[in-house]
Motif scaffolding. Structure first.
Motif, PDB file in Angstrom:
ATOM      1  N   UNK A  69      -3.571  14.092 -35.247  1.00  0.00           N
ATOM      2  CA  UNK A  69      -4.558  13.434 -34.390  1.00  0.00           C
ATOM      3  C   UNK A  69      -5.571  14.450 -33.885  1.00  0.00           C
ATOM      4  N   UNK A  70      -6.860  14.228 -34.110  1.00  0.00           N
ATOM      5  CA  UNK A  70      -7.864  15.074 -33.483  1.00  0.00           C
ATOM      6  C   UNK A  70      -7.863  14.826 -31.973  1.00  0.00           C
ATOM      7  N   UNK A  71      -7.938  15.877 -31.200  1.00  0.00           N
ATOM      8  CA  UNK A  71      -8.015  15.772 -29.747  1.00  0.00           C
ATOM      9  C   UNK A  71      -9.451  16.112 -29.346  1.00  0.00           C
ATOM     10  N   UNK A  72     -10.074  15.230 -28.590  1.00  0.00           N
ATOM     11  CA  UNK A  72     -11.501  15.365 -28.328  1.00  0.00           C
ATOM     12  C   UNK A  72     -11.817  15.476 -26.841  1.00  0.00           C
ATOM     13  N   UNK A  73     -12.995  16.057 -26.558  1.00  0.00           N
ATOM     14  CA  UNK A  73     -13.509  16.157 -25.195  1.00  0.00           C
ATOM     15  C   UNK A  73     -14.236  14.862 -24.861  1.00  0.00           C
ATOM     16  N   UNK A  74     -14.778  14.777 -23.661  1.00  0.00           N
ATOM     17  CA  UNK A  74     -15.469  13.562 -23.241  1.00  0.00           C
ATOM     18  C   UNK A  74     -16.676  13.253 -24.109  1.00  0.00           C
ATOM     19  N   UNK A  75     -17.337  14.284 -24.633  1.00  0.00           N
ATOM     20  CA  UNK A  75     -18.508  14.061 -25.478  1.00  0.00           C
ATOM     21  C   UNK A  75     -18.148  13.802 -26.933  1.00  0.00           C
ATOM     22  N   UNK A  76     -16.844  13.728 -27.232  1.00  0.00           N
ATOM     23  CA  UNK A  76     -16.398  13.440 -28.592  1.00  0.00           C
ATOM     24  C   UNK A  76     -16.213  14.657 -29.470  1.00  0.00           C
ATOM     25  N   UNK A  77     -16.513  15.853 -28.964  1.00  0.00           N
ATOM     26  CA  UNK A  77     -16.349  17.061 -29.769  1.00  0.00           C
ATOM     27  C   UNK A  77     -14.881  17.449 -29.872  1.00  0.00           C
ATOM     28  N   UNK A  78     -14.541  18.093 -30.949  1.00  0.00           N
ATOM     29  CA  UNK A  78     -13.154  18.464 -31.230  1.00  0.00           C
ATOM     30  C   UNK A  78     -12.711  19.641 -30.379  1.00  0.00           C
ATOM     31  N   UNK A  79     -11.567  19.505 -29.710  1.00  0.00           N
ATOM     32  CA  UNK A  79     -11.028  20.597 -28.897  1.00  0.00           C
ATOM     33  C   UNK A  79      -9.622  21.005 -29.326  1.00  0.00           C
ATOM     34  N   UNK A  80      -9.005  20.225 -30.188  1.00  0.00           N
ATOM     35  CA  UNK A  80      -7.657  20.550 -30.633  1.00  0.00           C
ATOM     36  C   UNK A  80      -7.182  19.580 -31.688  1.00  0.00           C
ATOM     37  N   UNK A  81      -5.994  19.838 -32.198  1.00  0.00           N
ATOM     38  CA  UNK A  81      -5.383  18.961 -33.194  1.00  0.00           C
ATOM     39  C   UNK A  81      -3.900  18.867 -32.884  1.00  0.00           C
TER      40      UNK A  81
ATOM     41  N   UNK B 161      -4.632  28.639 -46.657  1.00  0.00           N
ATOM     42  CA  UNK B 161      -4.137  28.566 -45.288  1.00  0.00           C
ATOM     43  C   UNK B 161      -2.795  27.849 -45.177  1.00  0.00           C
ATOM     44  N   UNK B 162      -2.249  27.415 -46.320  1.00  0.00           N
ATOM     45  CA  UNK B 162      -0.950  26.747 -46.359  1.00  0.00           C
ATOM     46  C   UNK B 162      -0.925  25.524 -45.435  1.00  0.00           C
ATOM     47  N   UNK B 163      -1.914  24.663 -45.596  1.00  0.00           N
ATOM     48  CA  UNK B 163      -2.011  23.455 -44.797  1.00  0.00           C
ATOM     49  C   UNK B 163      -2.082  22.243 -45.713  1.00  0.00           C
ATOM     50  N   UNK B 164      -1.849  21.068 -45.166  1.00  0.00           N
ATOM     51  CA  UNK B 164      -1.829  19.857 -45.984  1.00  0.00           C
ATOM     52  C   UNK B 164      -2.884  18.837 -45.581  1.00  0.00           C
ATOM     53  N   UNK B 165      -3.650  19.144 -44.548  1.00  0.00           N
ATOM     54  CA  UNK B 165      -4.679  18.204 -44.132  1.00  0.00           C
ATOM     55  C   UNK B 165      -5.561  18.837 -43.078  1.00  0.00           C
ATOM     56  N   UNK B 166      -6.718  18.228 -42.842  1.00  0.00           N
ATOM     57  CA  UNK B 166      -7.652  18.760 -41.854  1.00  0.00           C
ATOM     58  C   UNK B 166      -8.604  17.670 -41.390  1.00  0.00           C
ATOM     59  N   UNK B 167      -9.079  17.771 -40.156  1.00  0.00           N
ATOM     60  CA  UNK B 167     -10.100  16.841 -39.697  1.00  0.00           C
ATOM     61  C   UNK B 167     -11.425  17.173 -40.367  1.00  0.00           C
ATOM     62  N   UNK B 168     -12.247  16.163 -40.542  1.00  0.00           N
ATOM     63  CA  UNK B 168     -13.587  16.346 -41.103  1.00  0.00           C
ATOM     64  C   UNK B 168     -14.572  16.197 -39.953  1.00  0.00           C
ATOM     65  N   UNK B 169     -15.446  17.171 -39.779  1.00  0.00           N
ATOM     66  CA  UNK B 169     -16.370  17.166 -38.647  1.00  0.00           C
ATOM     67  C   UNK B 169     -17.821  17.153 -39.112  1.00  0.00           C
ATOM     68  N   UNK B 170     -18.702  16.676 -38.213  1.00  0.00           N
ATOM     69  CA  UNK B 170     -20.130  16.703 -38.501  1.00  0.00           C
ATOM     70  C   UNK B 170     -20.727  18.006 -37.976  1.00  0.00           C
ATOM     71  N   UNK B 171     -22.051  18.097 -37.966  1.00  0.00           N
ATOM     72  CA  UNK B 171     -22.704  19.333 -37.545  1.00  0.00           C
ATOM     73  C   UNK B 171     -22.515  19.638 -36.067  1.00  0.00           C
ATOM     74  N   UNK B 172     -22.088  18.633 -35.291  1.00  0.00           N
ATOM     75  CA  UNK B 172     -21.859  18.830 -33.860  1.00  0.00           C
ATOM     76  C   UNK B 172     -20.385  19.020 -33.537  1.00  0.00           C
TER      77      UNK B 172
END
Length: 203
Positions: free
Chosen positions: A165-177, A67-78
């Motif tokens: 920076x991970x961008x999160x919703x009120x419940x902490x879920x990922x919505x953007x980067x 994907x020609x990227x240099x980093x990524x957020x790590x997420x849990x099952x939620x």
């Protein structure tokens, strides 16, 4: 001392930045700028490639190259960010462990919201690292809500020396980067310069 509030979440720490107006000492807000009012939702990438703690370094390296990227957020099952991993983390582990017996790389990887990305067999790599992402990632999340101003995100990235920076919703879920490149792209476009569209993955 970082102008952030640290919240412990098990084995991870989530840092919530304190508004600049509340920073101690010589920190102060300068003249108002467009970036002080525009939300990060205007600049962030919404389609994100994510890693999971149990993903092997074989998977991760192939994913970065494919994907020609240099980093990524790590997420849990939620789909909540629990850390960040970058190519620097891979190189650091390679330097520490040296060469190790290699094994075939996988053909699929899990990305954001359970989507499976099919890898090109010709681009698959076998760095020989049996380590998992959870062992090398930064187990700390610097995150912001989508309504936070771009200037606040830029200040946090500059202060902490991070590139995304991970961008999160009120419940902490990922919505953007939001990456440093996203901020530069937004600034260029705001002043009328041509800038290529954002890529659909983390940088």
């Amino acid at each position: 001392m970082s102008p952030d509030t640290v919240h412990s979440t098990g084995t991870h720490r989530v840092l919530t930045p304190t508004p600049p107006a509340e920073w101690p000492g010589h920190f102060a807000i300068g003249p108002s700028t467009p970036a002080l009012h525009a939300p990060v939702s205007e600049a962030m990438t919404r389609e994100i490639v994510c890693a999971t703690p149990d993903m092997t370094i074989d998977y991760l390296t192939t994913l970065f190259l494919e994907r020609n990227i240099s980093g990524a957020p790590v997420v849990d099952d939620s789909d909540r960010p629990i850390g960040v991993v970058s190519k620097t983390d891979i190189l650091r582990r390679q330097h520490v462990e040296g060469d190790a017996p290699s094994r075939p790389a996988p053909t699929r990887v899990r990305t954001w919201q359970g989507y499976e990305y099919e890898l090109d067999p010709k681009s698959r790599t076998t760095p020989g690292l049996r380590t998992t992402v959870g062992e090398i990632m930064l187990p700390m999340v610097f995150s912001l809500p989508a309504t936070a101003p771009i200037s606040r995100a830029a200040a946090l990235m500059a202060f902490e020396g991070i590139h995304r920076l991970p961008i999160v919703a009120e419940d902490g879920s990922l919505v953007g980067l939001l990456s440093s490149l996203d901020v530069l792209r937004w600034l260029a476009r705001h002043d009328g310069y041509l800038a290529p569209p954002a890529r659909s993955e983390a940088r």
